[in-house]
Scaffold this active site. Structure first.
Site, PDB file in Angstrom:
ATOM      1  N   THR A  35       0.878  -1.174   0.000  1.00 12.98           N
ATOM      2  CA  THR A  35       0.000   0.000   0.000  1.00 12.98           C
ATOM      3  C   THR A  35       0.917   1.226   0.000  1.00 12.98           C
ATOM      4  N   ALA A  82      -1.221  -4.235   8.292  1.00 15.11           N
ATOM      5  CA  ALA A  82      -2.383  -3.490   8.784  1.00 15.11           C
ATOM      6  C   ALA A  82      -2.419  -2.129   8.114  1.00 15.11           C
ATOM      7  N   THR A 133      -1.621  -3.051  19.211  1.00 11.50           N
ATOM      8  CA  THR A 133      -1.345  -1.699  19.680  1.00 11.50           C
ATOM      9  C   THR A 133      -1.916  -1.451  21.078  1.00 11.50           C
ATOM     10  N   ASP A 134      -1.359  -0.460  21.770  1.00 10.10           N
ATOM     11  CA  ASP A 134      -1.920  -0.055  23.067  1.00 10.10           C
ATOM     12  C   ASP A 134      -3.227   0.714  22.900  1.00 10.10           C
ATOM     13  N   GLU A 135      -3.518   1.168  21.649  1.00  8.96           N
ATOM     14  CA  GLU A 135      -4.710   2.013  21.447  1.00  8.96           C
ATOM     15  C   GLU A 135      -6.001   1.247  21.705  1.00  8.96           C
ATOM     16  N   TYR A 159      -9.429   3.025  13.555  1.00  8.76           N
ATOM     17  CA  TYR A 159      -8.200   2.217  13.557  1.00  8.76           C
ATOM     18  C   TYR A 159      -8.162   1.307  14.781  1.00  8.76           C
ATOM     19  N   SER A 160      -8.291   1.910  15.980  1.00 10.89           N
ATOM     20  CA  SER A 160      -8.120   1.087  17.181  1.00 10.89           C
ATOM     21  C   SER A 160      -9.248   0.066  17.322  1.00 10.89           C
ATOM     22  N   LYS A 163      -8.257  -2.823  15.172  1.00 10.26           N
ATOM     23  CA  LYS A 163      -7.186  -3.619  15.791  1.00 10.26           C
ATOM     24  C   LYS A 163      -7.765  -4.426  16.965  1.00 10.26           C
ATOM     25  N   ASN A 188       3.584   3.689  21.006  1.00  8.72           N
ATOM     26  CA  ASN A 188       4.045   4.403  19.791  1.00  8.72           C
ATOM     27  C   ASN A 188       5.511   4.126  19.482  1.00  8.72           C
ATOM     28  N   PRO A 214       2.784  20.943  12.535  1.00  7.28           N
ATOM     29  CA  PRO A 214       1.394  20.976  13.004  1.00  7.28           C
ATOM     30  C   PRO A 214       1.176  20.221  14.305  1.00  7.28           C
ATOM     31  N   ASN A 258       3.022  15.629  23.337  1.00  3.73           N
ATOM     32  CA  ASN A 258       3.395  15.872  21.936  1.00  3.73           C
ATOM     33  C   ASN A 258       4.219  17.143  21.772  1.00  3.73           C
TER      34      ASN A 258
HETATM   35  P1  NAD Z   1       2.805   0.659   8.392  1.00  5.02           P
HETATM   36  O1  NAD Z   1       1.545   1.332   7.958  1.00  5.02           O
HETATM   37  O2  NAD Z   1       4.081   1.405   8.297  1.00  5.02           O
HETATM   38  O3  NAD Z   1       3.011  -0.677   7.530  1.00  5.02           O
HETATM   39  C1  NAD Z   1       1.973  -1.575   7.267  1.00  5.02           C
HETATM   40  C2  NAD Z   1       2.459  -2.540   6.184  1.00  5.02           C
HETATM   41  O4  NAD Z   1       1.406  -3.483   5.938  1.00  5.02           O
HETATM   42  C3  NAD Z   1       2.757  -1.853   4.840  1.00  5.02           C
HETATM   43  O5  NAD Z   1       3.956  -2.350   4.303  1.00  5.02           O
HETATM   44  C4  NAD Z   1       1.562  -2.243   3.971  1.00  5.02           C
HETATM   45  O6  NAD Z   1       1.884  -2.301   2.584  1.00  5.02           O
HETATM   46  C5  NAD Z   1       1.210  -3.606   4.534  1.00  5.02           C
HETATM   47  N1  NAD Z   1      -0.185  -3.982   4.293  1.00  5.02           N
HETATM   48  C6  NAD Z   1      -1.283  -3.205   4.470  1.00  5.02           C
HETATM   49  N2  NAD Z   1      -2.383  -3.904   4.136  1.00  5.02           N
HETATM   50  C7  NAD Z   1      -1.971  -5.144   3.778  1.00  5.02           C
HETATM   51  C8  NAD Z   1      -2.644  -6.328   3.347  1.00  5.02           C
HETATM   52  N3  NAD Z   1      -3.973  -6.357   3.212  1.00  5.02           N
HETATM   53  N4  NAD Z   1      -1.908  -7.407   3.062  1.00  5.02           N
HETATM   54  C9  NAD Z   1      -0.547  -7.384   3.177  1.00  5.02           C
HETATM   55  N5  NAD Z   1       0.131  -6.300   3.560  1.00  5.02           N
HETATM   56  C10 NAD Z   1      -0.572  -5.192   3.866  1.00  5.02           C
HETATM   57  O7  NAD Z   1       2.530   0.133   9.841  1.00  5.02           O
HETATM   58  P2  NAD Z   1       3.531   0.002  11.081  1.00  5.02           P
HETATM   59  O8  NAD Z   1       3.578   1.282  11.785  1.00  5.02           O
HETATM   60  O9  NAD Z   1       4.759  -0.644  10.608  1.00  5.02           O
HETATM   61  O10 NAD Z   1       2.701  -1.015  11.994  1.00  5.02           O
HETATM   62  C11 NAD Z   1       2.860  -2.422  11.838  1.00  5.02           C
HETATM   63  C12 NAD Z   1       1.924  -3.123  12.811  1.00  5.02           C
HETATM   64  O11 NAD Z   1       2.242  -2.729  14.142  1.00  5.02           O
HETATM   65  C13 NAD Z   1       0.458  -2.778  12.608  1.00  5.02           C
HETATM   66  O12 NAD Z   1      -0.287  -3.937  12.830  1.00  5.02           O
HETATM   67  C14 NAD Z   1       0.160  -1.737  13.679  1.00  5.02           C
HETATM   68  O13 NAD Z   1      -1.174  -1.790  14.077  1.00  5.02           O
HETATM   69  C15 NAD Z   1       1.086  -2.207  14.785  1.00  5.02           C
HETATM   70  N6  NAD Z   1       1.573  -1.168  15.707  1.00  5.02           N
HETATM   71  C16 NAD Z   1       2.138  -0.013  15.222  1.00  5.02           C
HETATM   72  C17 NAD Z   1       2.656   0.927  16.115  1.00  5.02           C
HETATM   73  C18 NAD Z   1       3.315   2.193  15.642  1.00  5.02           C
HETATM   74  O14 NAD Z   1       3.629   3.050  16.474  1.00  5.02           O
HETATM   75  N7  NAD Z   1       3.558   2.375  14.350  1.00  5.02           N
HETATM   76  C19 NAD Z   1       2.574   0.693  17.490  1.00  5.02           C
HETATM   77  C20 NAD Z   1       1.966  -0.488  17.947  1.00  5.02           C
HETATM   78  C21 NAD Z   1       1.485  -1.415  17.038  1.00  5.02           C
HETATM   79  O1  DAU Z   2      -0.023   3.901  20.274  1.00  5.77           O
HETATM   80  C1  DAU Z   2       0.358   3.088  19.203  1.00  5.77           C
HETATM   81  C2  DAU Z   2      -0.092   3.723  17.909  1.00  5.77           C
HETATM   82  O2  DAU Z   2       0.775   4.828  17.670  1.00  5.77           O
HETATM   83  C3  DAU Z   2      -0.081   2.757  16.726  1.00  5.77           C
HETATM   84  O3  DAU Z   2      -0.991   1.737  16.955  1.00  5.77           O
HETATM   85  C4  DAU Z   2      -0.430   3.501  15.427  1.00  5.77           C
HETATM   86  O4  DAU Z   2      -0.324   2.623  14.335  1.00  5.77           O
HETATM   87  C5  DAU Z   2       0.542   4.647  15.268  1.00  5.77           C
HETATM   88  O5  DAU Z   2       0.194   5.388  14.112  1.00  5.77           O
HETATM   89  C6  DAU Z   2       0.523   5.552  16.492  1.00  5.77           C
HETATM   90  O6  DAU Z   2      -0.740   6.244  16.601  1.00  5.77           O
HETATM   91  P1  DAU Z   2      -0.826   7.784  17.035  1.00  5.77           P
HETATM   92  O7  DAU Z   2      -2.108   8.316  16.547  1.00  5.77           O
HETATM   93  O8  DAU Z   2      -0.501   7.965  18.465  1.00  5.77           O
HETATM   94  O9  DAU Z   2       0.436   8.344  16.165  1.00  5.77           O
HETATM   95  P2  DAU Z   2       0.633   9.675  15.323  1.00  5.77           P
HETATM   96  O10 DAU Z   2       2.087   9.757  14.990  1.00  5.77           O
HETATM   97  O11 DAU Z   2      -0.349   9.806  14.221  1.00  5.77           O
HETATM   98  O12 DAU Z   2       0.331  10.804  16.392  1.00  5.77           O
HETATM   99  C7  DAU Z   2       1.061  10.911  17.600  1.00  5.77           C
HETATM  100  C8  DAU Z   2       0.466  12.032  18.406  1.00  5.77           C
HETATM  101  O13 DAU Z   2       0.761  13.276  17.730  1.00  5.77           O
HETATM  102  C9  DAU Z   2      -1.047  11.982  18.510  1.00  5.77           C
HETATM  103  O14 DAU Z   2      -1.434  12.473  19.779  1.00  5.77           O
HETATM  104  C10 DAU Z   2      -1.541  12.915  17.418  1.00  5.77           C
HETATM  105  C11 DAU Z   2      -0.446  13.954  17.369  1.00  5.77           C
HETATM  106  N1  DAU Z   2      -0.211  14.578  16.046  1.00  5.77           N
HETATM  107  C12 DAU Z   2      -0.049  13.758  14.968  1.00  5.77           C
HETATM  108  C13 DAU Z   2       0.184  14.278  13.715  1.00  5.77           C
HETATM  109  C14 DAU Z   2       0.327  13.384  12.515  1.00  5.77           C
HETATM  110  C15 DAU Z   2      -0.103  15.946  15.920  1.00  5.77           C
HETATM  111  O15 DAU Z   2      -0.210  16.691  16.920  1.00  5.77           O
HETATM  112  N2  DAU Z   2       0.136  16.472  14.680  1.00  5.77           N
HETATM  113  C16 DAU Z   2       0.257  15.707  13.571  1.00  5.77           C
HETATM  114  O16 DAU Z   2       0.430  16.263  12.450  1.00  5.77           O
END
Ligand code: NAD
Ligand code: DAU
Length: 352
Positions: A35, A82, A133-135, A159-160, A163, A188, A214, A258
């Site tokens: 994606t 995801a 995720t913790d969300e 999203y949450s 999940k 996060n 932002p 943040n």
């Molecule tokens: P990301 O969005 O960077 O990557 C997701 C990957 O999944 C991408 O490579 C995408 O191409 C692939 N994908 C999406 N839909 C798919 C499908 N239908 N089939 C196969 N592949 C598919 O996400 P991330 O931040 O690397 O998160 C990975 C996992 O960890 C997720 O399950 C997310 O919920 C979880 N998670 C993320 C965070 C965080 O802070 N980023 C924290 C806790 C848990």
């Molecule tokens: O807690 C785990 C989660 O952390 C994962 O499950 C998600 O996949 C991951 O995207 C992340 O979610 P958040 O919503 O916490 O992450 P994000 O980086 O989008 O935002 C972090 C915090 O910053 C949140 O409180 C929103 C704020 N934010 C985010 C963006 C993109 C801003 O203030 N400005 C912004 O432009």
């Protein structure tokens, strides 16, 4: 071999690189739909590594998943695939339901059928590791204790909620079918190869490009930040020694508001790559409209994984964020690759 899904994304990509950096590592079949968030450039160091097999496809594609399981006979599946961005889930939840819920369901069903066909010893060794995720636990007030594994699920965003639904399916497959699952709920992440729609990489790139930084609402929302390399080491540990049917909270013990995260990034950039006008990057901070339903605080109590499995994060926020900023300064080619037309369309839609 092990089967990794979503291994071209941020955490999955780091996990694949980290796993194969160990000389004695088993090979990886990496199934990813590519994606907007999937990026093969992250995996370019593995181009000549025969231990890595990349497959472009969807976890929701039953025929493909069955074929991969049959061909590669993995001893474990680690499910990262995801839709992961909260803001995108608010604009368009359908893909979140499709991949996070229906996709996980499909993966579970294919894996269960495969597992049922294994000989006793292979069956006992097999693991389905679901990365969550913790969300799913909802939002905390400033005085609430951090989330433990027994907190009730109270997801607040599409999203949450998606999940949480996937976690419930995984749990049910263990209780009903005895299917060998483990779930990790992580806070996060931040670090290299993070797509710049998320707060930390967005702020680093906007700062360097002279754009506004932002901050949603009052910027006092709290997240518990974990360096992505630590998340990878936690998954390795849980996959190796976690107890079947259990869930483990993974976190960094690094709660930050943040606004403080953004100010820290600005001051590191002031030091490593000062603005030509001598002003601080903090001048670019701009408060913008809040995210609808914005969760106020997440905090992970990661004592269980430390007590039972001996895992603790290696990085503090100070060490991890410095490494991260430096990585973005050192990797302009990777960044150019992700800042494509569709990325610009997203920024326009979200930040106008
Ligand atoms: P990301 O969005 O960077 O990557 C997701 C990957 O999944 C991408 O490579 C995408 O191409 C692939 N994908 C999406 N839909 C798919 C499908 N239908 N089939 C196969 N592949 C598919 O996400 P991330 O931040 O690397 O998160 C990975 C996992 O960890 C997720 O399950 C997310 O919920 C979880 N998670 C993320 C965070 C965080 O802070 N980023 C924290 C806790 C848990
Ligand atoms: O807690 C785990 C989660 O952390 C994962 O499950 C998600 O996949 C991951 O995207 C992340 O979610 P958040 O919503 O916490 O992450 P994000 O980086 O989008 O935002 C972090 C915090 O910053 C949140 O409180 C929103 C704020 N934010 C985010 C963006 C993109 C801003 O203030 N400005 C912004 O432009």
């Amino acid at each position: 071999m092990i089967l990794v899904t979503g291994g071209a994304g941020f955490i999955g990509g780091n996990f694949v690189l980290d796993w194969l950096a160990h000389a004695d590592a088993e090979g990886i079949v990496n199934l990813d739909k590519l994606t907007y968030a999937g990026n093969l450039a992250t995996l370019s160091p593995l181009e000549k590594d025969a231990r890595h097999v990349f497959v472009h496809g969807d976890i929701g594609d039953k025929a493909l998943v069955n074929q991969l399981l049959e061909k590669y006979r993995p001893r474990a599946i680690v499910n990262f695939a995801a839709e992961s961005h909260v803001d995108r889930s608010i604009h368009g939840p359908a893909e979140f339901v499709q991949t996070n819920i229906v996709g996980t369901f499909n993966l579970l069903e294919c894996a269960r059928e495969y597992w049922n066909s294994l000989e006793t010893q292979d069956k006992e060794q097999f693991r389905f590791h679901h990365v969550s995720t913790d969300e799913v636990y909802g939002s905390l007030s400033s005085s609430d204790p951090a989330f433990t594994e027994t907190n009730p699920y109270k997801p607040n965003s599409p999203y949450s909620a998606s999940k949480a639904a996937s976690d419930h399916l995984v749990r049910a497959w263990f209780h009903t079918y005895g299917f060998p699952v483990i779930t990790t709920n992580c806070s996060n992440n931040y670090g290299p190869y993070h797509f710049p729609e998320k707060l930390i990489p967005l702020v680093i790139l906007n700062a360097l490009n002279g754009k506004p930084l932002p901050i949603y609402g009052d910027g006092q929302q709290v997240r518990d930040w974990l360096y992505v390399g630590d998340h990878c080491s936690a998954i390795r540990k849980v996959l190796a020694s976690g107890k079947l049917g259990e869930t483990y909270n993974i976190g960094g013990w690094n709660e930050k508001a943040n606004i403080d995260v953004v100010k820290t990034i600005c001051s590191i950039l002031d030091e490593l790559k000062p603005r030509t006008d001598g002003k601080s990057y903090a001048e670019q901070i701009t408060f913008v409209k809040d995210r609808p339903g914005h969760d106020r605080r997440y905090a992970i109590d990661a004592s269980k994984v430390e007590r039972d499995l001996g895992w603790r994060p290696a990085e503090t926020f100070d060490t991890g964020i410095r490494k991260t900023v430096q990585w973005y300064l050192d990797n302009p080619i990777w960044i150019e690759g992700v800042v494509s037309g569709s990325y610009r369309d997203w920024l326009k839609q979200q930040y106008n």
